[in-house]
Design an enzyme around this catalytic site. Sequence first.
Site, PDB file in Angstrom:
ATOM      1  N   LEU A 197       0.893  -1.223   0.036  1.00 39.38           N
ATOM      2  CA  LEU A 197       0.045   0.050   0.054  1.00 39.38           C
ATOM      3  C   LEU A 197       1.049   1.265  -0.040  1.00 39.38           C
ATOM      4  CD1 LEU A 197      -1.815  -2.282   1.007  1.00 39.38           C
ATOM      5  CD2 LEU A 197      -3.043  -0.932   2.380  1.00 39.38           C
ATOM      6  N   LYS A 279      -8.731   3.112   7.750  1.00 38.03           N
ATOM      7  CA  LYS A 279      -7.713   2.292   7.519  1.00 38.03           C
ATOM      8  C   LYS A 279      -8.711   0.724   7.279  1.00 38.03           C
ATOM      9  CE  LYS A 279      -3.912   4.548   7.803  1.00 38.03           C
ATOM     10  NZ  LYS A 279      -3.043   4.434   8.866  1.00 38.03           N
ATOM     11  N   GLY A 301       3.117   0.635   5.648  1.00 37.90           N
ATOM     12  CA  GLY A 301       4.302   1.406   6.102  1.00 37.90           C
ATOM     13  C   GLY A 301       4.232   1.953   7.517  1.00 37.90           C
ATOM     14  N   GLN A 310      -1.808   4.339  14.798  1.00 39.72           N
ATOM     15  CA  GLN A 310      -0.864   3.117  14.689  1.00 39.72           C
ATOM     16  C   GLN A 310      -0.513   2.754  16.100  1.00 39.72           C
ATOM     17  OE1 GLN A 310       2.465   4.438  12.028  1.00 39.72           O
ATOM     18  NE2 GLN A 310       0.839   5.036  10.606  1.00 39.72           N
ATOM     19  N   CYS A 470      -6.552  25.596   1.809  1.00 42.71           N
ATOM     20  CA  CYS A 470      -6.009  24.418   3.047  1.00 42.71           C
ATOM     21  C   CYS A 470      -5.136  24.867   3.822  1.00 42.71           C
ATOM     22  CB  CYS A 470      -6.115  23.031   2.660  1.00 42.71           C
ATOM     23  SG  CYS A 470      -4.779  22.699   1.668  1.00 42.71           S
TER      24      CYS A 470
END
Length: 496
Positions: A197, A279, A301, A310, A470
Amino acid sequence: MKYLIKYSPEMTTKSRIVRTRFCRQLRKNLARLLRMHVGLVDKAADAHAPDAISVVAHWDYLDVDVPAAHAALLPQVENVLRNTPGIWSFSRVQAHSLPDFDGILALVKAQHAEALRGKSFAVRCRRAGKHAFRSMDVDRFVGAGLLRDTEAARVNLTNPDVTVALEIRDDALFLVEASQDGIGGFPIGTTDSVVSLISGGFDSAVATFLAMKRGLRTHYLFFNLGGREHEIAVKEVALYLWLKFGASHQVQFITVPFEGVVAEILEKVENSQMGVVLKRMMLRAAERVAQYLEVEALVTGESIAQVSSQTLQNLAVIDDVTNMLVLRPLAMSDKQDIVDLARKIGTEEFSAVIPEYCGVISVKPTTRAKRHRIEHEETRFDFAILEQALADRTALDIRDMRMEELQAVATIEEVQAPQAGAVIIDIRHPDEAELRPLDLRGNVLLALPFYRLNKAFAELDQDKTYLLYCAKGVMSRLHASHLKESGFLNVGVYRP
């Protein structure tokens, strides 16, 4: 000119059958890569055309023989050797039939006499085969002769200015001119295949490289959250990695359009749970792509605790949606170590201009996701949108993708001070816009979150100029590019 290639140490510890297979695969990969990047390579292991580069596998080493007529190709050859998985080191050597000790000394003097003037030195001989002498005997004889017959300063066995390296293999003598390290690992094709990915950022690019280094044939999977400009940038990273480290094998670059999935999450899922849900949606889609490619593992990663999604608990909840093995080569790596490796392999320059695209921004993201809570949030999600994203995916044989064929994206104008009459569109998530409101005077400000922008833009007054805003300028540029490619030429980026 000849090169001696040392196998990765892990290859040499395998059983005879496995080691033989790995060595043959490396020879095959190397011949294919040299043919691709250099040309003039024999197709058969036992071919010896006088004008061709030959690659021959032996039990302890590979040798690559470059005819003198092609000396100009040596830099390209060495570049291939430096970056081919399975190679521990390689040496450029002069090859001779093995003479007696006096003959060895004469050859060494001819090669090193000038470099030894006024310098300390040590002789290092490596030997393979059956001989009536030891390597140490060669070291002593040649070392004494060099000290006697040249202008060398002295022998220094611990920290010499010059190392005189030679190898004796059966009845052949090789005088080493220079040695370089390879990347180690296993030859691609000796282990299995995976889907990586890849987002183009530091982490995913380095994780992809580590998978390739380990001998895994690595396909690329990109979830497009930001239009064609983002996709092209990630394709450039993937193409670079493949050409440099993995071009011995055919792989696919798969793009899954995920803007609709992101929009659905932002509309339906509670703020703090959005990152974990995203995810999980990616893993669901990745599993389907891997099954289509008949691949049994995914590579990501992710690094433990690097970002909120994570944490160990969050990763466990994320992995719960798939029975497929998820490999995380960077799980225990520090960010600086990742960036340093990106610099070493050459992806830093790419990744530095491709910030990780944060399609889902949570104000207070959960770090301790609960499975039942996440599953409850997903009951609001329309999974038909995920199915449509998978149905709309594209797959490209990376051999058909060349850097020069990656067409330039539309030029996007960036302005610091908007002209009178321009409308500023704040495309940030409403929660972010509320926390950090845009202080704007003299222009109309329109709040239109990025996940609604593409559909809503066509309904705006097209006689006006619109500048997207942004916080970091990444999402605004990506969406401005996408709108321009869709035919809206009245759009730019506001970068105060």
